[in-house]
Motif scaffolding. Sequence first.
Motif, PDB file in Angstrom:
ATOM      1  N   PHE A 178       0.850  -1.190   0.000  1.00 37.14           N
ATOM      2  CA  PHE A 178       0.000   0.000   0.000  1.00 37.14           C
ATOM      3  C   PHE A 178       0.884   1.237   0.000  1.00 37.14           C
ATOM      4  N   VAL A 179       0.638   2.142  -0.944  1.00 32.46           N
ATOM      5  CA  VAL A 179       1.353   3.418  -0.982  1.00 32.46           C
ATOM      6  C   VAL A 179       0.314   4.529  -1.009  1.00 32.46           C
ATOM      7  N   LEU A 180       0.417   5.431  -0.061  1.00 38.21           N
ATOM      8  CA  LEU A 180      -0.405   6.632  -0.043  1.00 38.21           C
ATOM      9  C   LEU A 180       0.498   7.817  -0.325  1.00 38.21           C
ATOM     10  N   SER A 181       0.125   8.623  -1.309  1.00 43.19           N
ATOM     11  CA  SER A 181       0.852   9.861  -1.567  1.00 43.19           C
ATOM     12  C   SER A 181      -0.007  11.045  -1.150  1.00 43.19           C
ATOM     13  N   CYS A 182       0.488  11.768  -0.169  1.00 49.71           N
ATOM     14  CA  CYS A 182      -0.124  13.017   0.278  1.00 49.71           C
ATOM     15  C   CYS A 182       0.622  14.200  -0.341  1.00 49.71           C
ATOM     16  N   LEU A 183       1.506  13.896  -1.271  1.00 50.54           N
ATOM     17  CA  LEU A 183       2.328  14.932  -1.892  1.00 50.54           C
ATOM     18  C   LEU A 183       1.504  15.786  -2.851  1.00 50.54           C
ATOM     19  N   PRO A 184       1.781  17.081  -2.901  1.00 52.76           N
ATOM     20  CA  PRO A 184       1.041  17.970  -3.812  1.00 52.76           C
ATOM     21  C   PRO A 184       1.586  17.867  -5.240  1.00 52.76           C
ATOM     22  N   ILE A 185       1.338  16.723  -5.887  1.00 50.83           N
ATOM     23  CA  ILE A 185       1.945  16.473  -7.192  1.00 50.83           C
ATOM     24  C   ILE A 185       1.502  17.468  -8.257  1.00 50.83           C
ATOM     25  N   ALA A 186       0.386  18.126  -8.053  1.00 48.81           N
ATOM     26  CA  ALA A 186      -0.055  19.148  -9.005  1.00 48.81           C
ATOM     27  C   ALA A 186       0.977  20.277  -9.110  1.00 48.81           C
ATOM     28  N   LEU A 187       1.785  20.444  -8.088  1.00 45.81           N
ATOM     29  CA  LEU A 187       2.803  21.495  -8.075  1.00 45.81           C
ATOM     30  C   LEU A 187       4.163  21.027  -8.588  1.00 45.81           C
ATOM     31  N   PHE A 188       4.281  19.723  -8.888  1.00 53.46           N
ATOM     32  CA  PHE A 188       5.552  19.166  -9.359  1.00 53.46           C
ATOM     33  C   PHE A 188       5.687  19.368 -10.867  1.00 53.46           C
ATOM     34  N   ASP A 189       6.928  19.439 -11.333  1.00 53.43           N
ATOM     35  CA  ASP A 189       7.126  19.473 -12.786  1.00 53.43           C
ATOM     36  C   ASP A 189       6.896  18.062 -13.339  1.00 53.43           C
ATOM     37  N   GLU A 190       6.726  17.983 -14.643  1.00 54.05           N
ATOM     38  CA  GLU A 190       6.373  16.720 -15.309  1.00 54.05           C
ATOM     39  C   GLU A 190       7.385  15.611 -15.033  1.00 54.05           C
ATOM     40  N   LYS A 191       8.664  15.925 -15.097  1.00 60.84           N
ATOM     41  CA  LYS A 191       9.700  14.912 -14.874  1.00 60.84           C
ATOM     42  C   LYS A 191       9.621  14.348 -13.461  1.00 60.84           C
ATOM     43  N   MET A 192       9.430  15.213 -12.500  1.00 60.78           N
ATOM     44  CA  MET A 192       9.360  14.775 -11.107  1.00 60.78           C
ATOM     45  C   MET A 192       8.128  13.888 -10.875  1.00 60.78           C
ATOM     46  N   LYS A 193       6.994  14.265 -11.459  1.00 60.12           N
ATOM     47  CA  LYS A 193       5.776  13.450 -11.342  1.00 60.12           C
ATOM     48  C   LYS A 193       6.011  12.059 -11.913  1.00 60.12           C
ATOM     49  N   ARG A 194       6.587  12.010 -13.101  1.00 64.48           N
ATOM     50  CA  ARG A 194       6.814  10.721 -13.762  1.00 64.48           C
ATOM     51  C   ARG A 194       7.813   9.860 -12.989  1.00 64.48           C
ATOM     52  N   ASP A 195       8.857  10.481 -12.466  1.00 70.59           N
ATOM     53  CA  ASP A 195       9.843   9.748 -11.681  1.00 70.59           C
ATOM     54  C   ASP A 195       9.183   9.158 -10.431  1.00 70.59           C
ATOM     55  N   LEU A 196       8.379   9.952  -9.757  1.00 70.10           N
ATOM     56  CA  LEU A 196       7.694   9.487  -8.552  1.00 70.10           C
ATOM     57  C   LEU A 196       6.738   8.334  -8.877  1.00 70.10           C
ATOM     58  N   LEU A 197       5.908   8.500  -9.899  1.00 68.87           N
ATOM     59  CA  LEU A 197       4.941   7.460 -10.260  1.00 68.87           C
ATOM     60  C   LEU A 197       5.638   6.179 -10.709  1.00 68.87           C
ATOM     61  N   GLN A 198       6.744   6.315 -11.412  1.00 62.87           N
ATOM     62  CA  GLN A 198       7.513   5.138 -11.835  1.00 62.87           C
ATOM     63  C   GLN A 198       8.059   4.384 -10.630  1.00 62.87           C
ATOM     64  N   GLN A 199       8.581   5.117  -9.653  1.00 63.03           N
ATOM     65  CA  GLN A 199       9.127   4.463  -8.462  1.00 63.03           C
ATOM     66  C   GLN A 199       8.032   3.802  -7.626  1.00 63.03           C
ATOM     67  N   ILE A 200       6.891   4.458  -7.509  1.00 63.66           N
ATOM     68  CA  ILE A 200       5.774   3.855  -6.784  1.00 63.66           C
ATOM     69  C   ILE A 200       5.354   2.571  -7.483  1.00 63.66           C
ATOM     70  N   HIS A 201       5.217   2.639  -8.807  1.00 61.16           N
ATOM     71  CA  HIS A 201       4.823   1.460  -9.587  1.00 61.16           C
ATOM     72  C   HIS A 201       5.828   0.325  -9.401  1.00 61.16           C
ATOM     73  N   GLN A 202       7.095   0.660  -9.359  1.00 58.44           N
ATOM     74  CA  GLN A 202       8.147  -0.355  -9.237  1.00 58.44           C
ATOM     75  C   GLN A 202       8.109  -1.071  -7.887  1.00 58.44           C
ATOM     76  N   VAL A 203       7.920  -0.333  -6.790  1.00 54.98           N
ATOM     77  CA  VAL A 203       7.960  -0.972  -5.471  1.00 54.98           C
ATOM     78  C   VAL A 203       6.634  -1.639  -5.099  1.00 54.98           C
ATOM     79  N   LEU A 204       5.552  -1.239  -5.737  1.00 53.30           N
ATOM     80  CA  LEU A 204       4.236  -1.776  -5.402  1.00 53.30           C
ATOM     81  C   LEU A 204       4.089  -3.215  -5.882  1.00 53.30           C
ATOM     82  N   SER A 205       3.590  -4.072  -5.012  1.00 52.90           N
ATOM     83  CA  SER A 205       3.383  -5.474  -5.368  1.00 52.90           C
ATOM     84  C   SER A 205       2.250  -5.590  -6.397  1.00 52.90           C
ATOM     85  N   PRO A 206       2.197  -6.679  -7.139  1.00 45.52           N
ATOM     86  CA  PRO A 206       1.154  -6.846  -8.158  1.00 45.52           C
ATOM     87  C   PRO A 206      -0.274  -6.727  -7.603  1.00 45.52           C
ATOM     88  N   ASN A 207      -0.461  -7.072  -6.344  1.00 46.74           N
ATOM     89  CA  ASN A 207      -1.783  -6.949  -5.715  1.00 46.74           C
ATOM     90  C   ASN A 207      -1.885  -5.722  -4.820  1.00 46.74           C
TER      91      ASN A 207
END
Length: 179
Positions: free
Chosen positions: A106-135
């Motif tokens: 389970f990953v909860l992001s309370c981060l204000p991603i609307a304020l992040f630049d595109e690269k930072m958003k994509r990097d964060l989402l990629q890392q979350i996707h990578q560590v998150l288990s298939p279920n």
Amino acid sequence: MNGFTRYALKNLKSTGSIAPSSRFLAKKIAKNISPSAKTLIELGAGDGVITRHLLATMAPDAQLTAYELSDQLLPLLQGIQHPGFSINNHSALELTNDFAADSVDFVLSCLPIALFDEKMKRDLLQQIHQVLSPNGLFVQYQYLPKDRKLIREYFPETKSKWTALNIPPSFVYIAKPAK
């Protein structure tokens, strides 16, 4: 004025809000934790309002790791005493250094991603996707539905829920990885 509000008014770009999350938002988020979830992450834990709901909801043998960069908010989190709770005082962009691939339930992001630049958003989402288990489950909330399409690029199975009883009202994205 509480600690979070005082901090938020001075640091709006890092908090994205002027008020702490409501108990209504916290409950809506916490009810998504599966009883089988053992490894949980909260990104941008702030003053711990949502953290406390996560800890109360998760299984007794689960572990919650909270990420918080602010040295001013950190003492509020450090006041939380729970055997399954730890704090990382470094960037959420180090997730893949802290957790193995497919190891988080389970990953909860309370981060204000609307304020992040595109690269930072994509990097964060990629890392979350990578560590998150298939279920596993990823939850992100934000005050405008600005990043829904981007989140769906990484998490095609994404549902949106609205929480009016929060300042400001919030969109909650509940997402599953397509692995």
